[in-house]
Design an enzyme around this catalytic site. Structure first.
Site, PDB file in Angstrom:
ATOM      1  N   ASP A 150       0.866  -1.178   0.000  1.00 57.42           N
ATOM      2  CA  ASP A 150       0.000   0.000   0.000  1.00 57.42           C
ATOM      3  C   ASP A 150       0.906   1.232   0.000  1.00 57.42           C
ATOM      4  OD1 ASP A 150      -2.538   1.551   0.617  1.00 57.42           O
ATOM      5  OD2 ASP A 150      -1.420   1.974   2.456  1.00 57.42           O
ATOM      6  N   ASP A 152       1.444   5.078   0.499  1.00 56.66           N
ATOM      7  CA  ASP A 152       0.864   6.258   1.133  1.00 56.66           C
ATOM      8  C   ASP A 152       1.788   7.441   0.865  1.00 56.66           C
ATOM      9  OD1 ASP A 152      -0.438   8.110   2.651  1.00 56.66           O
ATOM     10  OD2 ASP A 152      -0.230   7.059   4.558  1.00 56.66           O
ATOM     11  N   GLU A 154       2.397  11.099   0.487  1.00 55.90           N
ATOM     12  CA  GLU A 154       1.808  12.377   0.900  1.00 55.90           C
ATOM     13  C   GLU A 154       2.806  13.512   0.644  1.00 55.90           C
ATOM     14  OE1 GLU A 154      -0.011  12.243   4.803  1.00 55.90           O
ATOM     15  OE2 GLU A 154      -0.445  10.110   4.608  1.00 55.90           O
ATOM     16  N   TYR A 229     -10.740  12.300   6.314  1.00 52.74           N
ATOM     17  CA  TYR A 229     -10.736  12.782   7.689  1.00 52.74           C
ATOM     18  C   TYR A 229      -9.713  13.906   7.778  1.00 52.74           C
ATOM     19  CZ  TYR A 229      -7.555   8.751   7.363  1.00 52.74           C
ATOM     20  OH  TYR A 229      -6.633   7.828   6.934  1.00 52.74           O
TER      21      TYR A 229
END
Length: 388
Positions: A150, A152, A154, A229
């Site tokens: 996965d 991620d 950012e 979120y």
């Protein structure tokens, strides 16, 4: 006569063998690895949770379909490496033991995150760097027993930690990196007779959508975990909701955003609904010294911090002076005692988000992160909502 019959039987057997052989070849040539399309419940497990005695053996492997272990880092050679060498090996052993108890459970190593996305741009830059990174992903999951990886990142192009490497060409290079990883995983999968997963954690803002090729890169993914979120927090001037499902119909003094808007933006960008996994926080934001108007909502404050759901439930839900409110439009609760405002999710709001997921044909839900709800109050509500 017996000899002739034996000859005919031999010919018939040869013909049948030839037909079966052709069928097997056709099946092998046309075989495609299974694509995950059922409702998923993905839980991120943070490596550092072990320091607070929430170890992987305490995870509810019956309710989850996938566990994303956060995080692996990227080293100077652009290969993924252990993020927490003092914790990871033991955590990995416990994850693999958990999988033996729950054979349908899949585990993925999540790479990067907010703190460790600095080298993604370098890893994605060239065909050679992409190959090095992709090969390291395959080596890592084989070595430690994961079912996939996965990413991620950012973030591509802009955003994230100030010192991160970033380039305008990250937009196209991200797609190329995912393609390279997908190809390498498929080669390994053919050798091992299984399908290895590739997913990403995706941003919720318009900037992320503009800086990625969502209409193309989904072809290489099993699904994407939307980080729906932290829409508001300590970076804002006013109190607001952490993860509102819908827009508030009333006026507010700052930019509004909702989960519904984010999902629609991803759909409009060409990302398939059944590959969207909606992020749900198992934590909230606390604001202090809040102006005592409008039950604390959209008011100025002094000081903010995040709180796990467990801390909210134990220290604030039934504490003297605190009143629970529920917003009729945004479909999320908050607490207020005249000075402290807490935005969070509870069983009711999570149940409504599960209804939304089912109604939109979305591929499932993701939670950040499991140790923040060790008593499984929110996890149970989410599982029940997704599997009525």
């Amino acid at each position: 006569q017996p000899l002739k019959r034996k000859s005919r039987d031999t010919k018939d057997l040869y013909a049948m063998t030839l037909v079966f052989g052709v069928l097997i070849v056709i099946l092998i040539m046309t075989y495609k690895p299974p694509v995950e399309n059922s409702t998923r419940l993905v839980g991120y497990y943070a490596a550092w949770s072990a320091w607070s005695d929430f170890t992987p053996d305490q995870i509810d492997g019956e309710k989850l379909t996938h566990i994303n272990y956060a995080f692996a880092n990227i080293d100077e050679s652009l290969k993924i490496t252990l993020g927490y060498p003092n914790l990871d090996p033991e955590n990995f052993k416990k994850l693999n033991t958990l999988k033996k108890k729950h054979p349908n459970l899949k585990t993925l190593i999540s790479v990067g995150g907010w703190s460790w996305s600095g080298r993604f741009s370098d890893a994605a830059l060239s065909d050679e760097s992409r190959r090095i990174f992709a090969d390291s992903c395959v080596d890592f999951i084989i070595k430690y027993g994961f079912d996939g990886v996965d990413l991620d990142w950012e973030y591509p192009v802009s955003g994230g930690v100030a010192e991160n490497a970033r380039r305008p060409e990250d937009k196209e290079n991200f797609t190329l990196l995912l393609k390279m990883i997908r190809d390498r995983l498929d080669v390994q999968g053919q050798e091992d007779g299984k399908h290895y997963l590739l997913t990403i954690a995706g941003g919720a803002g318009s900037r992320y959508i503009n800086n990625t090729e969502l209409g193309t890169l989904h072809e290489y993914l099993d699904f994407a975990n939307l980080m729906t979120y932290d829409f508001h927090g300590s970076w804002d001037k006013y109190t607001d909701f952490n993860a509102p499902l819908y827009l508030d119909g009333s006026a507010s003094p700052q930019l509004k955003l909702s989960i519904e808007e984010v999902v629609q933006s991803w759909l409009d960008a060409g990302f398939p609904a059944n590959k969207i996994v909606l992020g749900i926080p198992f934590y909230g934001h606390k604001y202090e010294n809040v102006q005592n108007e409008n039950n604390g909502l959209y008011q100025t404050y002094q000081g903010s911090s995040s709180l796990s759901y467990r801390a909210i439930a134990e220290n604030y839900l039934n504490a003297p002076g605190y009143v629970r409110y529920f917003h009729k439009d945004s479909k999320v609760p908050w607490l207020f005692n005249g000075s402290i405002f807490i935005s969070y999710d509870d069983e009711e709001s999570i149940g409504l988000k599960a209804v939304y997921i089912k109604s939109k044909g979305i591929g499932g839900a993701m939670v950040w992160e499991l140790s923040q709800d060790p008593d499984r109050i929110l996890l149970d509500a989410l599982h029940q909502g997704l599997n009525p």
